[in-house]
Design a protein around this motif. Structure first.
Motif, PDB file in Angstrom:
ATOM      1  N   ILE A 131     -50.102 -20.347   6.889  1.00  0.00           N
ATOM      2  CA  ILE A 131     -50.677 -19.258   6.572  1.00  0.00           C
ATOM      3  C   ILE A 131     -51.396 -18.525   7.556  1.00  0.00           C
ATOM      4  O   ILE A 131     -51.366 -17.409   8.076  1.00  0.00           O
ATOM      5  N   VAL A 132     -52.107 -19.336   8.299  1.00  0.00           N
ATOM      6  CA  VAL A 132     -53.005 -19.011   9.639  1.00  0.00           C
ATOM      7  C   VAL A 132     -52.141 -18.520  10.608  1.00  0.00           C
ATOM      8  O   VAL A 132     -52.354 -17.217  11.215  1.00  0.00           O
ATOM      9  N   GLN A 133     -50.934 -19.168  10.959  1.00  0.00           N
ATOM     10  CA  GLN A 133     -49.971 -18.374  11.699  1.00  0.00           C
ATOM     11  C   GLN A 133     -49.463 -17.136  11.374  1.00  0.00           C
ATOM     12  O   GLN A 133     -49.153 -16.235  12.126  1.00  0.00           O
ATOM     13  N   GLN A 134     -49.177 -17.144  10.127  1.00  0.00           N
ATOM     14  CA  GLN A 134     -48.487 -16.003   9.688  1.00  0.00           C
ATOM     15  C   GLN A 134     -49.474 -14.736   9.743  1.00  0.00           C
ATOM     16  O   GLN A 134     -49.041 -13.651  10.169  1.00  0.00           O
ATOM     17  N   LEU A 135     -50.695 -15.101   9.654  1.00  0.00           N
ATOM     18  CA  LEU A 135     -51.678 -13.710   9.765  1.00  0.00           C
ATOM     19  C   LEU A 135     -52.216 -13.901  10.946  1.00  0.00           C
ATOM     20  O   LEU A 135     -53.088 -12.857  11.293  1.00  0.00           O
ATOM     21  N   GLN A 136     -51.782 -14.537  11.869  1.00  0.00           N
ATOM     22  CA  GLN A 136     -52.036 -14.567  13.285  1.00  0.00           C
ATOM     23  C   GLN A 136     -53.493 -14.486  13.757  1.00  0.00           C
ATOM     24  O   GLN A 136     -54.163 -13.746  14.416  1.00  0.00           O
ATOM     25  N   LEU A 137     -54.303 -15.435  12.853  1.00  0.00           N
ATOM     26  CA  LEU A 137     -55.528 -15.622  13.147  1.00  0.00           C
ATOM     27  C   LEU A 137     -55.966 -16.564  14.477  1.00  0.00           C
ATOM     28  O   LEU A 137     -55.397 -17.355  14.613  1.00  0.00           O
ATOM     29  N   PRO A 138     -56.861 -16.334  15.289  1.00  0.00           N
ATOM     30  CA  PRO A 138     -57.168 -17.109  16.267  1.00  0.00           C
ATOM     31  C   PRO A 138     -57.849 -18.404  16.063  1.00  0.00           C
ATOM     32  O   PRO A 138     -57.734 -19.432  16.893  1.00  0.00           O
ATOM     33  N   ASP A 139     -58.564 -18.543  14.815  1.00  0.00           N
ATOM     34  CA  ASP A 139     -59.266 -19.707  14.586  1.00  0.00           C
ATOM     35  C   ASP A 139     -58.329 -20.744  13.877  1.00  0.00           C
ATOM     36  O   ASP A 139     -57.508 -20.294  13.173  1.00  0.00           O
ATOM     37  N   ARG A 140     -58.569 -22.113  14.018  1.00  0.00           N
ATOM     38  CA  ARG A 140     -57.693 -23.150  13.353  1.00  0.00           C
ATOM     39  C   ARG A 140     -58.411 -24.259  12.605  1.00  0.00           C
ATOM     40  O   ARG A 140     -57.827 -24.849  12.159  1.00  0.00           O
ATOM     41  N   LYS A 141     -59.775 -24.062  12.868  1.00  0.00           N
ATOM     42  CA  LYS A 141     -60.441 -25.361  12.177  1.00  0.00           C
ATOM     43  C   LYS A 141     -61.284 -25.111  10.987  1.00  0.00           C
ATOM     44  O   LYS A 141     -62.256 -24.153  11.394  1.00  0.00           O
ATOM     45  N   LEU A 142     -61.357 -25.762   9.993  1.00  0.00           N
ATOM     46  CA  LEU A 142     -62.509 -25.885   8.949  1.00  0.00           C
ATOM     47  C   LEU A 142     -63.411 -26.927   8.887  1.00  0.00           C
ATOM     48  O   LEU A 142     -62.909 -27.803   9.519  1.00  0.00           O
ATOM     49  N   ILE A 143     -64.593 -26.680   8.800  1.00  0.00           N
ATOM     50  CA  ILE A 143     -65.567 -27.769   8.612  1.00  0.00           C
ATOM     51  C   ILE A 143     -66.074 -28.154   7.407  1.00  0.00           C
ATOM     52  O   ILE A 143     -66.250 -27.100   6.738  1.00  0.00           O
ATOM     53  N   LEU A 144     -66.422 -29.315   6.977  1.00  0.00           N
ATOM     54  CA  LEU A 144     -67.228 -29.638   5.721  1.00  0.00           C
ATOM     55  C   LEU A 144     -68.550 -29.780   5.772  1.00  0.00           C
ATOM     56  O   LEU A 144     -68.792 -30.499   7.017  1.00  0.00           O
ATOM     57  N   ASP A 145     -69.239 -29.379   5.479  1.00  0.00           N
ATOM     58  CA  ASP A 145     -71.017 -29.446   5.407  1.00  0.00           C
ATOM     59  C   ASP A 145     -71.470 -30.838   5.176  1.00  0.00           C
ATOM     60  O   ASP A 145     -70.783 -31.435   4.256  1.00  0.00           O
ATOM     61  N   CYS A 146     -72.609 -31.150   5.535  1.00  0.00           N
ATOM     62  CA  CYS A 146     -73.477 -32.365   5.021  1.00  0.00           C
ATOM     63  C   CYS A 146     -74.529 -31.742   4.356  1.00  0.00           C
ATOM     64  O   CYS A 146     -75.105 -31.159   5.015  1.00  0.00           O
ATOM     65  N   LYS A 147     -74.587 -32.110   3.214  1.00  0.00           N
ATOM     66  CA  LYS A 147     -75.292 -31.443   2.104  1.00  0.00           C
ATOM     67  C   LYS A 147     -76.912 -31.778   2.360  1.00  0.00           C
ATOM     68  O   LYS A 147     -77.717 -31.055   1.844  1.00  0.00           O
ATOM     69  N   THR A 148     -77.030 -32.837   3.414  1.00  0.00           N
ATOM     70  CA  THR A 148     -78.490 -32.835   3.878  1.00  0.00           C
ATOM     71  C   THR A 148     -78.910 -32.079   4.912  1.00  0.00           C
ATOM     72  O   THR A 148     -80.285 -32.027   5.267  1.00  0.00           O
ATOM     73  N   ARG A 149     -77.845 -31.332   5.632  1.00  0.00           N
ATOM     74  CA  ARG A 149     -78.343 -30.651   6.749  1.00  0.00           C
ATOM     75  C   ARG A 149     -77.919 -29.219   6.298  1.00  0.00           C
ATOM     76  O   ARG A 149     -76.507 -28.764   6.541  1.00  0.00           O
ATOM     77  N   TRP A 150     -78.867 -28.190   6.142  1.00  0.00           N
ATOM     78  CA  TRP A 150     -78.555 -26.789   5.992  1.00  0.00           C
ATOM     79  C   TRP A 150     -77.777 -26.014   6.980  1.00  0.00           C
ATOM     80  O   TRP A 150     -76.790 -25.235   6.738  1.00  0.00           O
TER      81      TRP A 150
END
Length: 433
Positions: A131-150
């Motif tokens: 879907i990212v490629q179809q929308l031609q978005l430049p970003d590729r990476k998601l990150i998951l947060d650490c709940k103890t670090r805001w």
């Protein structure tokens, strides 16, 4: 518990060294913390050079500070009657403020967290990238947060919002995707990120350990105060609820004038007394602003007089320019962090030692004070190394020798270490004659 000493050396370079890494058995009362700290100071022969102690806001630390303050006051006079001795970790206070704000928006944060977690499974990750490629978005990476670090939650939200269209399209493909944020949720995430950006910027600036930070933080507190006051009556009830929580915590810790960050800001030669004359009327009601300006000025003169009595030789005092001198030509003070770390206050004071002999000594000690415990917390970070069974049984003394020795070697050879975990840490600033 780790104890880190901060000081400015004879070449006017800001230094920090881990001087103790000690195992304290539970329940770790304030008295036990005091015993460990004082034992370490005696071993190093620096018990008469301690200027301040920087700690987080745990109740046992408050007890320890009270006992140590009383102990040091019996043997020698603490600077300014001990008014600067206890330094609360400013990064920890910012964290408490943000966490209080997060308590009002847990549902939105939870949906984004679960969405990222859902997508990170291999099959769905491939669909996401399609879907990212179809929308031609430049970003590729998601990150998951650490709940103890805001700040990791802030990074997760600020990155996820770039893919909001991808999330909605993925929902059409995945029948089991039930936590997709709505359009209204994404609008709220955008507003939250705008607020957190100021906190993130402030945290980065004050968390440095290679340059003085105490002179920079009044500007950051002002920026946070202006932001919270502005958004307190936001038209969005969602934002209002979050900001009101954060403002309550701000008032608890910084509602009253903080002498250290005010005096340190004055000792930034770009600003001098003008910095509080600019900020205070914008931070406090008129009467309170005038009282706080007078309070800071009196404390500044009191500290200067103490240094004058201690360091005065010959005609040194008569050659000194007065504290309120406006020696630096006009400077416009702004609520901006862009200039903060480019100017080296210690280098300026080093070059001005002969002109301001007493003030320069005073500035050297105060600018060495750390306003966060970030440097100490970095000691607990072991990176990706895994401790095997053999090393897990090292004695506490051996662990201390390895960690302290490693810190001194890294400082000697200029090797940096990333901070990844948060533990109990105490910073001390040393007064070097």
């Amino acid at each position: 518990m780790v104890l880190t000493a901060h000081f400015v050396d004879s070449s006017w370079r800001l230094q920090k060294r881990v001087i103790s890494f000690v195992h304290i058995l539970p329940p770790r009362h304030g008295v036990e913390i005091v015993d460990c700290i004082f034992k370490c100071l005696k071993e190093w022969g620096i018990e008469n050079k301690v200027f301040t102690l920087s700690v987080d806001n745990a109740s046992n630390n408050d007890v320890a500070i009270r006992i140590l303050k009383d102990t040091f006051s019996r043997n020698r006079m603490l600077l300014c009657g001990g008014k600067l001795f206890h330094v609360r970790c400013c990064a920890h206070i910012l964290n408490l403020m943000v966490q209080d704000g997060f308590s009002e928006i847990r549902n939105v944060i939870g949906d984004v967290h679960e969405s990222v977690n859902f997508i990170n499974q291999n099959k769905r990750l491939n669909s996401f990238f399609d879907i990212v490629q179809q929308l031609q978005l430049p970003d590729r990476k998601l990150i998951l947060d650490c709940k103890t670090r805001w700040n990791s939650t802030f990074e997760m939200l600020s990155i996820a919002i770039k893919f909001k269209e991808v999330f909605s399209r993925l929902k059409e493909r995945e029948s089991h995707y039930e936590c997709c944020p709505s359009h209204e949720d994404w609008e709220n995430v955008k507003k939250v990120c705008e607020i957190l950006e100021v906190f993130n910027s402030a945290t980065k600036i004050i968390s440095g350990s290679d340059y003085p930070t105490s002179n920079l933080f009044l500007n950051e507190v002002y920026r946070v105060k202006v932001l919270l006051d502005k958004r307190m009556n936001d038209e969005n009830e969602f934002v209002q609820a979050m900001v009101r929580k954060m403002k309550s915590k701000f008032d608890k810790y910084w509602g009253e004038c903080n002498l250290l960050m005010s005096i340190a800001a004055i000792l930034d030669p770009r600003c001098k007394m003008r910095v509080i004359e600019f900020f205070f009327p914008r931070m406090y009601p008129d009467r309170e602003a005038k009282e706080n300006i007078a309070k800071v000025r009196d404390a500044l003169y009191e500290i200067y007089d103490e240094y004058a009595r201690e360091y005065q030789f010959g005609n040194e005092h008569s050659a000194e320019t007065q504290v309120h001198d406006n020696g630096i030509s006009g400077m416009n003070i702004e609520a901006s962090s862009s200039y903060s770390t480019k100017f080296h206050a210690l280098e300026w004071w080093k070059a001005s030692t002969l002109k301001y002999r007493i003030l320069s000594k005073m500035a050297r000690d105060i600018l060495a004070i750390p306003i966060t415990t970030v440097a100490s917390e970095a000691t607990f970070s072991a990176g990706d190394r895994v401790i095997d069974t053999y090393r897990a049984f090292l004695s506490p003394d051996t662990v201390q020798a390895l960690l302290c020795g490693g810190d001194w070697c890294r400082n000697l050879h200029g090797v940096k270490k990333k901070n990844k975990k948060e533990k109990k840490s105490i910073e001390i600033a040393l007064k070097i004659p």
